[in-house]
Design a protein around this motif. Structure first.
Motif, mmCIF file in Angstrom:
data_model
loop_
_atom_site.group_PDB
_atom_site.id
_atom_site.type_symbol
_atom_site.label_atom_id
_atom_site.label_comp_id
_atom_site.label_asym_id
_atom_site.label_seq_id
_atom_site.Cartn_x
_atom_site.Cartn_y
_atom_site.Cartn_z
ATOM 1 N N HIS A 188 30.368 61.126 53.563
ATOM 2 C CA HIS A 188 29.669 62.314 53.064
ATOM 3 C C HIS A 188 30.431 63.063 51.983
ATOM 4 C CE1 HIS A 188 32.216 65.213 55.265
ATOM 5 N NE2 HIS A 188 32.229 64.318 56.242
ATOM 6 N N THR A 189 31.726 62.791 51.835
ATOM 7 C CA THR A 189 32.491 63.433 50.769
ATOM 8 C C THR A 189 33.517 62.454 50.218
ATOM 9 O OG1 THR A 189 33.841 65.357 50.185
ATOM 10 C CG2 THR A 189 34.185 64.409 52.374
ATOM 11 N N THR A 190 33.717 62.488 48.912
ATOM 12 C CA THR A 190 34.627 61.557 48.250
ATOM 13 C C THR A 190 35.446 62.315 47.215
ATOM 14 O OG1 THR A 190 33.010 59.753 48.496
ATOM 15 C CG2 THR A 190 34.794 59.413 46.906
ATOM 16 N N TRP A 191 36.729 62.005 47.141
ATOM 17 C CA TRP A 191 37.601 62.621 46.133
ATOM 18 C C TRP A 191 37.035 62.361 44.740
ATOM 19 C CZ3 TRP A 191 42.840 60.308 44.281
ATOM 20 C CH2 TRP A 191 43.542 61.257 43.521
ATOM 21 N N ALA A 192 37.101 63.358 43.873
ATOM 22 C CA ALA A 192 36.510 63.263 42.541
ATOM 23 C C ALA A 192 37.007 62.037 41.772
ATOM 24 C CB ALA A 192 36.797 64.538 41.753
ATOM 25 N N HIS A 193 38.282 61.686 41.943
ATOM 26 C CA HIS A 193 38.859 60.548 41.221
ATOM 27 C C HIS A 193 38.216 59.224 41.623
ATOM 28 C CE1 HIS A 193 41.794 58.091 39.168
ATOM 29 N NE2 HIS A 193 42.162 57.522 40.297
ATOM 30 N N GLU A 194 37.635 59.157 42.821
ATOM 31 C CA GLU A 194 37.051 57.918 43.328
ATOM 32 C C GLU A 194 35.549 57.825 43.081
ATOM 33 O OE1 GLU A 194 38.649 55.371 44.651
ATOM 34 O OE2 GLU A 194 40.632 56.289 44.673
ATOM 35 N N GLN A 195 34.948 58.857 42.548
ATOM 36 C CA GLN A 195 33.491 58.892 42.436
ATOM 37 C C GLN A 195 32.995 58.076 41.250
ATOM 38 O OE1 GLN A 195 32.254 62.998 42.404
ATOM 39 N NE2 GLN A 195 33.120 63.413 44.420
ATOM 40 N N ILE A 196 31.959 57.274 41.517
ATOM 41 C CA ILE A 196 31.255 56.516 40.484
ATOM 42 C C ILE A 196 29.765 56.720 40.718
ATOM 43 C CG2 ILE A 196 30.646 54.187 39.704
ATOM 44 C CD1 ILE A 196 33.498 53.373 40.000
ATOM 45 N N THR A 197 29.055 57.133 39.701
ATOM 46 C CA THR A 197 27.644 57.482 39.870
ATOM 47 C C THR A 197 26.695 56.352 39.478
ATOM 48 O OG1 THR A 197 27.630 58.474 37.640
ATOM 49 C CG2 THR A 197 28.092 59.936 39.501
ATOM 50 N N GLU A 198 27.180 55.368 38.721
ATOM 51 C CA GLU A 198 26.298 54.287 38.284
ATOM 52 C C GLU A 198 25.875 53.424 39.463
ATOM 53 O OE1 GLU A 198 29.302 54.803 37.085
ATOM 54 O OE2 GLU A 198 29.065 55.420 34.986
ATOM 55 N N SER A 199 24.624 52.971 39.429
ATOM 56 C CA SER A 199 24.142 52.065 40.469
ATOM 57 C C SER A 199 24.782 50.694 40.278
ATOM 58 C CB SER A 199 22.618 51.943 40.421
ATOM 59 O OG SER A 199 22.190 51.444 39.160
ATOM 60 N N LEU A 200 24.903 49.947 41.365
ATOM 61 C CA LEU A 200 25.606 48.668 41.340
ATOM 62 C C LEU A 200 24.700 47.566 41.859
ATOM 63 C CD1 LEU A 200 28.186 46.962 41.025
ATOM 64 C CD2 LEU A 200 28.895 47.760 43.291
ATOM 65 N N THR A 201 24.594 46.502 41.075
ATOM 66 C CA THR A 201 23.845 45.316 41.484
ATOM 67 C C THR A 201 24.730 44.099 41.297
ATOM 68 O OG1 THR A 201 21.759 46.327 40.781
ATOM 69 C CG2 THR A 201 21.761 43.939 41.122
ATOM 70 N N HIS A 202 24.943 43.361 42.382
ATOM 71 C CA HIS A 202 25.798 42.172 42.325
ATOM 72 C C HIS A 202 25.431 41.297 43.518
ATOM 73 C CE1 HIS A 202 29.422 39.666 42.475
ATOM 74 N NE2 HIS A 202 29.724 40.096 41.261
ATOM 75 N N PRO A 203 25.392 39.989 43.328
ATOM 76 C CA PRO A 203 25.000 39.120 44.451
ATOM 77 C C PRO A 203 25.928 39.185 45.657
ATOM 78 C CG PRO A 203 25.822 37.832 42.582
ATOM 79 C CD PRO A 203 25.603 39.224 42.094
ATOM 80 N N ASN A 204 27.176 39.597 45.451
ATOM 81 C CA ASN A 204 28.140 39.669 46.556
ATOM 82 C C ASN A 204 28.317 41.087 47.099
ATOM 83 O OD1 ASN A 204 28.458 36.997 45.961
ATOM 84 N ND2 ASN A 204 30.655 37.082 45.605
ATOM 85 N N PHE A 205 27.467 41.996 46.641
ATOM 86 C CA PHE A 205 27.586 43.407 47.041
ATOM 87 C C PHE A 205 26.624 43.731 48.170
ATOM 88 C CE2 PHE A 205 26.010 47.851 46.297
ATOM 89 C CZ PHE A 205 27.125 48.485 46.815
ATOM 90 N N LEU A 206 27.138 44.403 49.188
ATOM 91 C CA LEU A 206 26.323 44.846 50.317
ATOM 92 C C LEU A 206 26.382 46.368 50.390
ATOM 93 C CD1 LEU A 206 27.741 42.331 52.959
ATOM 94 C CD2 LEU A 206 25.585 42.111 51.712
#
Length: 232
Positions: free
Chosen positions: A200-218
């Motif tokens: 529910h909360t993430t350090w600002a340095h770790e945040q990525i807003t782009e959506s991710l599509t990859h065959p090995n991504f769950l």
């Protein structure tokens, strides 16, 4: 298909196995409130983050580096006029952070019990060595893991070293974690599998807003979902 591929499953620790970031945020708020005589709370927070980013390559990740950054920020914001009493209060905040209790996240023990007999389980986390060792020891989870890797960073090269040490090919490796930046993207780049478990909360340095599509991504909603995925 993934069930037949995976031999090693690695878990991030902070905010994947147990609570971490909320403790940092509570400490940061207390620090910023200590400096209200100099700047508004939100501006102190900005100054602290700027200090952390400047020093990240020097200190790495973890509470001790955070403590040093708080002290440096105090010095800068106060124009080197802060009293030793205030410095000691900042040190006390950091020491309190190092002594926070371990609160396991939902489903962690269930998942580890279920997977232990079929896979080599690994902790792959970054941060301060002594602090992470303490948290793992106090968590009661040590016996579930084949190997513990406390990394200075979690870049592609760091995962390459881990896989070499484990004698594991990327296509046989699955990483679970809450940070897209640290736990997911480097593993996918190597050709491994990676499962994102949002927190529910993430350090600002770790945040990525782009959506991710990859065959090995769950993309998981909860950690326990990995049990069903590995059955299929």
């Amino acid at each position: 298909m993934i069930k037949n591929q995976i031999q090693v499953i690695a878990f991030d620790a902070d905010d994947t196995l147990w609570v971490n970031e909320p403790y940092f945020q509570e400490t940061e708020l207390a620090f910023c409130q200590l400096l209200e005589a100099y700047l508004p709370v939100h501006e102190v927070s900005q100054e602290l983050f700027r200090t952390e980013m400047k020093n990240l390559a020097l200190y790495g990740y973890g509470v001790k580096g955070f403590m040093l950054c708080m002290i440096e920020t105090l010095s800068r914001v106060s124009n080197d006029k802060a009293s030793i009493v205030l410095v000691n209060k900042v040190i006390a905040l950091g020491q309190s952070l190092l002594q926070q209790p371990i609160a396991l996240l939902d489903g962690v023990t269930e998942v580890l019990k279920h997977l232990k007999s079929d896979y080599r389980l690994v902790v792959a986390t970054k941060g301060d060595l002594l602090d992470q060792e303490r948290k793992l020891r106090n968590s009661g989870l040590q016996d579930y893991f084949h190997h513990i890797e406390i990394m200075s960073d979690k870049q592609t090269f760091d995962y390459q070293k881990l896989l070499k040490h484990l004698d594991c090919k990327p296509e046989h490796f699955l990483m679970l974690g809450n940070s897209i930046k640290s736990d997911i993207l480097p593993v996918l780049e190597l050709g491994g599998y990676a499962a994102h478990i949002p927190y529910h909360t993430t350090w600002a340095h770790e945040q990525i807003t782009e959506s991710l599509t990859h065959p090995n991504f769950l993309s998981l909603n909860t950690m326990t979902e990995i049990i069903e995925i590995l059955k299929n």
